[in-house]
Design a protein around this motif. Structure first.
Motif, PDB file in Angstrom:
ATOM      1  N   LEU A   1       0.867  -1.179   0.000  1.00 37.93           N
ATOM      2  CA  LEU A   1       0.000   0.000   0.000  1.00 37.93           C
ATOM      3  C   LEU A   1       0.903   1.227   0.000  1.00 37.93           C
ATOM      4  O   LEU A   1       1.776   1.363   0.854  1.00 37.93           O
ATOM      5  CB  LEU A   1      -0.900   0.030   1.233  1.00 37.93           C
ATOM      6  CG  LEU A   1      -1.659   1.345   1.471  1.00 37.93           C
ATOM      7  CD1 LEU A   1      -2.662   1.606   0.346  1.00 37.93           C
ATOM      8  CD2 LEU A   1      -2.351   1.327   2.820  1.00 37.93           C
TER       9      LEU A   1
ATOM     10  N   ILE B   1       3.431  -1.339   3.984  1.00 39.45           N
ATOM     11  CA  ILE B   1       2.824  -0.014   3.889  1.00 39.45           C
ATOM     12  C   ILE B   1       3.932   1.007   3.768  1.00 39.45           C
ATOM     13  O   ILE B   1       4.832   1.072   4.600  1.00 39.45           O
ATOM     14  CB  ILE B   1       1.935   0.288   5.119  1.00 39.45           C
ATOM     15  CG1 ILE B   1       0.837  -0.767   5.236  1.00 39.45           C
ATOM     16  CG2 ILE B   1       1.360   1.695   5.029  1.00 39.45           C
ATOM     17  CD1 ILE B   1       0.012  -0.662   6.491  1.00 39.45           C
TER      18      ILE B   1
ATOM     19  N   PRO C   1      -2.042   2.457  10.134  1.00 40.05           N
ATOM     20  CA  PRO C   1      -1.122   1.394   9.715  1.00 40.05           C
ATOM     21  C   PRO C   1      -1.172   0.180  10.647  1.00 40.05           C
ATOM     22  O   PRO C   1      -1.118  -0.957  10.183  1.00 40.05           O
ATOM     23  CB  PRO C   1       0.252   2.073   9.754  1.00 40.05           C
ATOM     24  CG  PRO C   1      -0.054   3.512   9.494  1.00 40.05           C
ATOM     25  CD  PRO C   1      -1.373   3.757  10.192  1.00 40.05           C
TER      26      PRO C   1
END
Length: 120
Positions: free
Chosen positions: A91, A119, A107
């Motif tokens: 992501l 992430i 997160p």
């Protein structure tokens, strides 16, 4: 065979991070660029194509990506994102600190739901 073939990326970044997804796409990753229903701010940044409407800035930084829209301000949008992340590897986001957390998508929460996710 490109080195990142098979890698799935969800790209929520604005103009500060769009190039990251472009580079991953160039290396073979399947990158899905998701914009708000209003469109990305970078669509309005110069330079523009001769038609005066098409941002070359946006086009360059998002070439090679698939595109879609998502409204993270709605429950439906947040649910859709979580579903997409279940099959994603990475992501990319560039929201202001605390924005995603305020939507219940910190997160830490995302990592708890999808421990495989990177992430950035």
């Amino acid at each position: 065979m490109r080195p990142l073939a098979g890698l799935r990326v969800i790209d929520l970044a604005d103009e500060k991070g769009e190039l990251c997804g472009r580079l991953l796409s160039d290396l073979g990753a399947d990158v899905l660029r998701l914009e708000s229903p209003k469109g990305a701010r970078s669509r309005s940044l110069p330079p523009f194509a001769p038609d005066g409407k098409t941002s070359l800035y946006f086009g360059f930084r998002n070439a090679g990506k698939r595109g879609g829209t998502i409204d993270l301000e709605t429950e439906e949008g947040r649910t859709s994102l979580l579903e997409l992340l279940a099959d994603a590897d990475i992501l990319i986001e560039s929201f202001a600190p605390g924005y995603l957390a305020g939507l219940g998508l910190s997160p830490e929460t995302l990592m708890e739901l999808h421990p495989h996710l990177v992430i950035k």
